[in-house]
Write a protein that holds these residues in place. Sequence first.
Motif, short mmCIF file in Angstrom:
data_model
loop_
_atom_site.label_atom_id
_atom_site.label_comp_id
_atom_site.label_asym_id
_atom_site.label_seq_id
_atom_site.Cartn_x
_atom_site.Cartn_y
_atom_site.Cartn_z
N UNK A 69 0.83 -1.20 0.00
CA UNK A 69 0.00 0.00 0.00
C UNK A 69 0.86 1.24 0.00
N UNK A 70 1.91 1.26 0.81
CA UNK A 70 2.76 2.45 0.84
C UNK A 70 3.46 2.64 -0.50
N UNK A 71 3.84 1.53 -1.14
CA UNK A 71 4.44 1.64 -2.47
C UNK A 71 3.42 2.16 -3.47
N UNK A 72 2.17 1.70 -3.39
CA UNK A 72 1.13 2.17 -4.30
C UNK A 72 0.86 3.65 -4.07
N UNK A 73 0.89 4.08 -2.83
CA UNK A 73 0.67 5.50 -2.53
C UNK A 73 1.79 6.33 -3.16
N UNK A 74 3.02 5.86 -3.06
CA UNK A 74 4.13 6.58 -3.69
C UNK A 74 3.94 6.61 -5.20
N UNK A 75 3.52 5.48 -5.78
CA UNK A 75 3.26 5.45 -7.22
C UNK A 75 2.16 6.45 -7.58
N UNK A 76 1.11 6.51 -6.76
CA UNK A 76 0.01 7.42 -7.01
C UNK A 76 0.47 8.86 -6.94
N UNK A 77 1.30 9.19 -5.92
CA UNK A 77 1.81 10.55 -5.82
C UNK A 77 2.67 10.88 -7.04
N UNK A 78 3.44 9.93 -7.51
CA UNK A 78 4.22 10.15 -8.73
C UNK A 78 3.32 10.39 -9.92
N UNK A 79 2.25 9.63 -10.01
CA UNK A 79 1.29 9.78 -11.11
C UNK A 79 0.60 11.14 -11.04
N UNK A 80 0.21 11.55 -9.84
CA UNK A 80 -0.43 12.86 -9.67
C UNK A 80 0.55 13.96 -10.07
N UNK A 81 1.82 13.80 -9.71
CA UNK A 81 2.83 14.78 -10.11
C UNK A 81 2.94 14.91 -11.62
N UNK A 82 2.90 13.78 -12.31
CA UNK A 82 2.96 13.80 -13.77
C UNK A 82 1.72 14.48 -14.33
N UNK A 83 0.54 14.17 -13.78
CA UNK A 83 -0.68 14.82 -14.24
C UNK A 83 -0.63 16.32 -14.02
N UNK A 84 -0.11 16.74 -12.88
CA UNK A 84 0.01 18.17 -12.62
C UNK A 84 0.96 18.82 -13.63
N UNK A 85 2.04 18.14 -13.96
CA UNK A 85 2.98 18.67 -14.93
C UNK A 85 2.30 18.83 -16.30
N UNK A 86 1.53 17.81 -16.73
CA UNK A 86 0.83 17.91 -18.00
C UNK A 86 -0.23 19.01 -17.96
N UNK A 87 -0.91 19.14 -16.85
CA UNK A 87 -1.91 20.21 -16.72
C UNK A 87 -1.25 21.57 -16.87
#
Length: 86
Positions: free
Chosen positions: A53-71
């Motif tokens: 779960x903690x690894x998935x949360x880190x992956x999710x935060x990374x994904x959100x960061x990428x989405x923010x960058x694209x936005x």
Amino acid sequence: MTACTLLRKVLQEINRQISTQAEHLRTQNILLKPREEKYQLRIRVFEALATGTSEKIQDFHGFVGVLQMFYLLRFSLNQIWIFICD
């Protein structure tokens, strides 16, 4: 009945009760061992899930960061488009 005979009977009864209790403890240990193993397995599963779960949360935060960058990139491109086209 003499005092020695009475004392011997008391000691025999004490030894019998101790043997009985020891046998009960062995039986309980035999019965509880599989239960303990089952709960140890559950603990290992929960620990693995928590780690995952903690690894998935880190992956999710990374994904959100990428989405923010694209936005931000899209927003910037829109601003440039508006600036050029107006």
